[in-house]
Design a protein around this motif. Structure first.
Motif, short mmCIF file in Angstrom:
data_model
loop_
_atom_site.label_atom_id
_atom_site.label_comp_id
_atom_site.label_asym_id
_atom_site.label_seq_id
_atom_site.Cartn_x
_atom_site.Cartn_y
_atom_site.Cartn_z
N CYS A 257 0.85 -1.20 0.00
CA CYS A 257 0.00 0.00 0.00
C CYS A 257 0.88 1.24 0.00
CB CYS A 257 -0.91 0.01 1.22
SG CYS A 257 -1.98 1.47 1.29
N VAL A 258 0.40 2.32 -0.62
CA VAL A 258 1.13 3.59 -0.66
C VAL A 258 1.31 4.15 0.76
CG1 VAL A 258 -0.85 5.16 -0.92
CG2 VAL A 258 1.33 5.73 -2.00
N GLU A 259 0.49 3.66 1.70
CA GLU A 259 0.60 4.11 3.09
C GLU A 259 1.72 3.37 3.85
OE1 GLU A 259 -4.24 4.80 3.48
OE2 GLU A 259 -3.30 3.01 4.29
N TRP B 178 2.29 0.00 4.28
CA TRP B 178 2.10 -1.31 4.91
C TRP B 178 1.98 -2.33 3.77
CZ3 TRP B 178 -2.52 -3.48 3.36
CH2 TRP B 178 -3.57 -2.61 3.04
N TRP C 93 5.78 11.06 3.49
CA TRP C 93 6.41 9.99 4.26
C TRP C 93 7.37 9.18 3.39
CZ3 TRP C 93 0.94 10.09 3.75
CH2 TRP C 93 0.42 9.18 2.83
N SER C 94 8.23 8.42 4.06
CA SER C 94 9.23 7.63 3.35
C SER C 94 8.58 6.39 2.73
CB SER C 94 10.32 7.20 4.33
OG SER C 94 11.08 6.14 3.77
N ARG D 12 5.55 -1.61 6.99
CA ARG D 12 5.13 -2.52 8.07
C ARG D 12 4.44 -3.71 7.42
NH1 ARG D 12 2.72 1.97 9.45
NH2 ARG D 12 0.70 1.01 9.14
N ASP E 137 -2.89 -4.51 12.28
CA ASP E 137 -1.75 -3.59 12.15
C ASP E 137 -1.57 -2.87 13.49
OD1 ASP E 137 0.28 -2.04 11.19
OD2 ASP E 137 -0.92 -0.97 9.70
N ASP F 114 7.63 1.65 15.58
CA ASP F 114 7.36 1.85 14.15
C ASP F 114 8.67 2.07 13.39
OD1 ASP F 114 6.31 2.33 11.70
OD2 ASP F 114 4.85 3.83 12.31
N ASP G 88 12.92 11.83 9.76
CA ASP G 88 11.50 12.14 9.62
C ASP G 88 11.15 13.49 10.25
OD1 ASP G 88 10.72 10.03 8.12
OD2 ASP G 88 9.75 8.89 9.72
N LYS H 46 12.51 16.11 7.89
CA LYS H 46 12.07 16.08 6.49
C LYS H 46 10.54 16.13 6.32
CE LYS H 46 13.53 13.39 2.53
NZ LYS H 46 14.03 12.06 2.13
N ARG H 47 9.81 15.58 7.29
CA ARG H 47 8.35 15.46 7.11
C ARG H 47 7.63 16.53 7.92
NH1 ARG H 47 9.26 12.14 3.12
NH2 ARG H 47 10.96 10.76 3.71
N TYR I 15 4.62 17.19 8.73
CA TYR I 15 3.59 16.84 9.71
C TYR I 15 4.22 16.27 10.97
CZ TYR I 15 3.39 11.72 8.98
OH TYR I 15 3.66 10.37 8.94
N ILE I 16 5.38 15.61 10.80
CA ILE I 16 6.09 15.10 11.97
C ILE I 16 6.82 16.24 12.69
CG2 ILE I 16 7.97 13.56 12.71
CD1 ILE I 16 7.02 11.58 10.61
N LYS J 104 -5.00 10.87 4.23
CA LYS J 104 -5.22 10.90 2.79
C LYS J 104 -6.64 11.36 2.55
CE LYS J 104 -4.39 7.11 0.37
NZ LYS J 104 -4.58 5.66 0.54
#
Lengths: 300, 202
Positions: free
Chosen positions: A118-120, A122, A258-259, A264, B42, B102, B112, B115-116, B118-119, B172
């Motif tokens: 997934c692009v998210e 995971w 995000w990277s 995950r 998850d 994570d 992060d 660079k990010r 939102y973080i 998203k």
């Protein structure tokens, strides 16, 4: 034609599903006691093993049924999937409204165990059942001018809460370049784990393009169009900077927020950590030639 | 007696420590569910989200104390410190799950944050809350003096806005929830603005 492509993912000697589950439960307990290294070691050998039916059918993005991962499993049962017909139009020899059974008639359904990313960030491993898209396209006859294939998801506003709230524009649309669509890895899936496709996973028939981010693999398809021009794609319309038309899995091109270098893997539990994302989601040998000479940072 | 009075009387019997205990039990229960897998497939992502959202809810609760007293007479000031400190606890838990379970690497955590965006803003909100948590005790109030202490604790306002933006920025599409948090926080902050008295045009 079935069996054109040979799987390198195995079912780990066809481990029965209940055993996989049991071992995971044991693992979870061990992890809880602090056995982190054991969890990591087991993950390494788990990596190419399919996720359970339960995992695959309980964690979905299907915005027609809500934006939460559990929403589709909770809400999609009301979707009408029978009878089902697919409108085939555009640059084809035999356009028309095809009943699903007629479209699949004469084709062999095979199992393909694919990584799904997934692009998210995971991922899962899914044992799909289906046919190669190329076989369907050959059946309806692709005209030489056709360069792209466009797909459209059903819209059933009465049972689709996401459509009622217009969380994104509907119908959901996606597209592939013709050579991507004709690639032997690209399939139309009608089931997982040998069972009919659950509604939340895109019943009764969905696209699977394993080297692209999951949102390209459009669900519950009601229309397939052959076109000369690049068709619109929903996430690309919503945010072209974040979601390109190609959206090939690529650990070296990050999502702006995000990277994409790691992911995950679902099923590893709380202490599994992330695994490295593979170029083209591990299908580089099969598909890299499709993009020879293209700057993948520009055409993301 | 009016309703607000009845509620205030009833609340006098509830010790503020209840909030710490409830927070610890709830946070621990979520963690246990994540360990056993019953929270979903998850668990890292779900735990991250749950802790983050709980922190936002407690930020909203803390910010609601003053307007609630002004508008309804219900007085929750006794609980505000416990609400704030429990909020910090969940922000810290949210950060820890993200960093330790994570991304799992100091280099990537730093990358992060830098660079990010939102973080970056989430981290900014976290850093703002640290001095507030550290000074959430009577000794600090005495040492700093009430005025300076109050001024410092106004950091809650930018922290709340950054926290809500952090949520809006990571999703998203346009799901409702993050915008609801942002909206409520903005309303609660606007409720504090002392507007100049409107002059009637002649």
């Amino acid at each position: 034609m079935a069996y054109r492509w040979k799987n390198d993912l195995t079912r780990a000697d066809a481990t029965p599903r209940n055993l996989i589950l049991n071992r995971r439960q044991v693992m979870a307990g061990a992890a809880g006691l602090g056995a982190l290294t054991a969890a990591a070691a087991a993950r390494a050998q788990d990596a190419l093993e399919p996720n359970t039916f339960e995992e695959i059918s309980s964690y979905n993005n299907f915005y027609e049924f809500g934006t939460g991962k559990e929403d589709p499993a909770a809400n999609a049962s009301a979707m009408v999937t029978s009878p089902w017909s697919i409108k085939v139009d555009g640059l084809v020899d035999k356009p028309g409204d095809y009943a699903l059974a007629d479209l699949l008639d004469g084709l062999t359904t095979e199992e393909r165990i694919y990584r799904f990313r997934c692009v998210e960030a995971w991922s899962m491993v899914v044992p799909w059942n289906g046919v190669e898209l190329a076989d369907i396209l050959t059946k309806v006859g692709v005209k030489p001018e056709a360069k792209y294939v466009a797909f459209e998801t059903t819209v059933q506003p009465d049972v689709m809460i996401g459509v009622q709230y217009k969380v994104i524009p509907f119908p959901y649309v996606e597209g592939l370049r013709l050579d991507e669509a004709m690639h032997p890895l690209t399939m139309l899936a009608t089931g997982i784990w040998g069972q009919p496709m659950p509604n939340q996973n895109g019943a009764p028939i969905r696209l699977v393009v394993p080297w692209k981010y999951g949102f390209k693999s459009i669900k519950s398809i009601v229309r397939i169009s052959l076109l000369a021009e690049e068709p619109p794609a929903t996430w690309n319309i919503i945010n072209p900077r974040e979601y390109g038309f190609y959206s090939n899995v690529n650990p070296t091109v990050d999502h702006p927020r995000w990277s994409q270098g790691s992911e995950r893997h679902i099923g590893g539990g709380l202490f599994a950590g992330r695994i490295d994302t593979l170029m083209f989601n591990g299908y580089e040998a099969e598909v890299a030639s499709l993009y020879e000479g293209m700057d993948l940072k520009q055409f993301y | 007696m009016d309703i607000a009075g009845t509620i205030n009387t009833a609340l006098r019997r509830v010790p503020p420590v209840t909030i710490y205990i409830a927070g610890a039990i709830w946070g621990g229960w979520l963690f246990w569910q994540a360990v056993t897998g019953s929270i979903g497939v998850d668990p890292v992502n779900i735990l991250e989200r749950e802790y983050g959202e709980l922190a936002l809810k407690l930020l909203v609760a803390g910010l609601a104390v003053t307007p609630l007293r002004k508008w309804t007479g219900i007085n929750l000031v006794r609980f505000r410190r416990a609400i704030g400190v429990t909020c910090f606890f969940f922000v810290f838990a949210h950060f820890s799950v993200w960093a330790l379970l994570d991304v799992q690497s100091l280099a990537r955590v730093w990358a992060d944050i830098v660079k990010r965006p939102y973080i970056t803003i989430g981290m900014g909100a976290f850093l703002m809350l640290i001095p507030l948590a550290v000074t959430s005790n009577n000794l600090s109030v005495r040492r700093m003096g009430a005025a300076a202490w109050k001024r410092l604790h106004k950091l809650t306002y930018p922290a709340a806005i950054l926290g809500a933006l952090h949520y809006v920025w990571l999703v998203k599409g346009w799901p409702l929830e993050p915008f609801v948090y942002l909206g409520i926080i903005l309303i609660l902050l606007l409720a504090r603005v002392k507007w100049p008295t409107a002059r009637v045009a002649a």
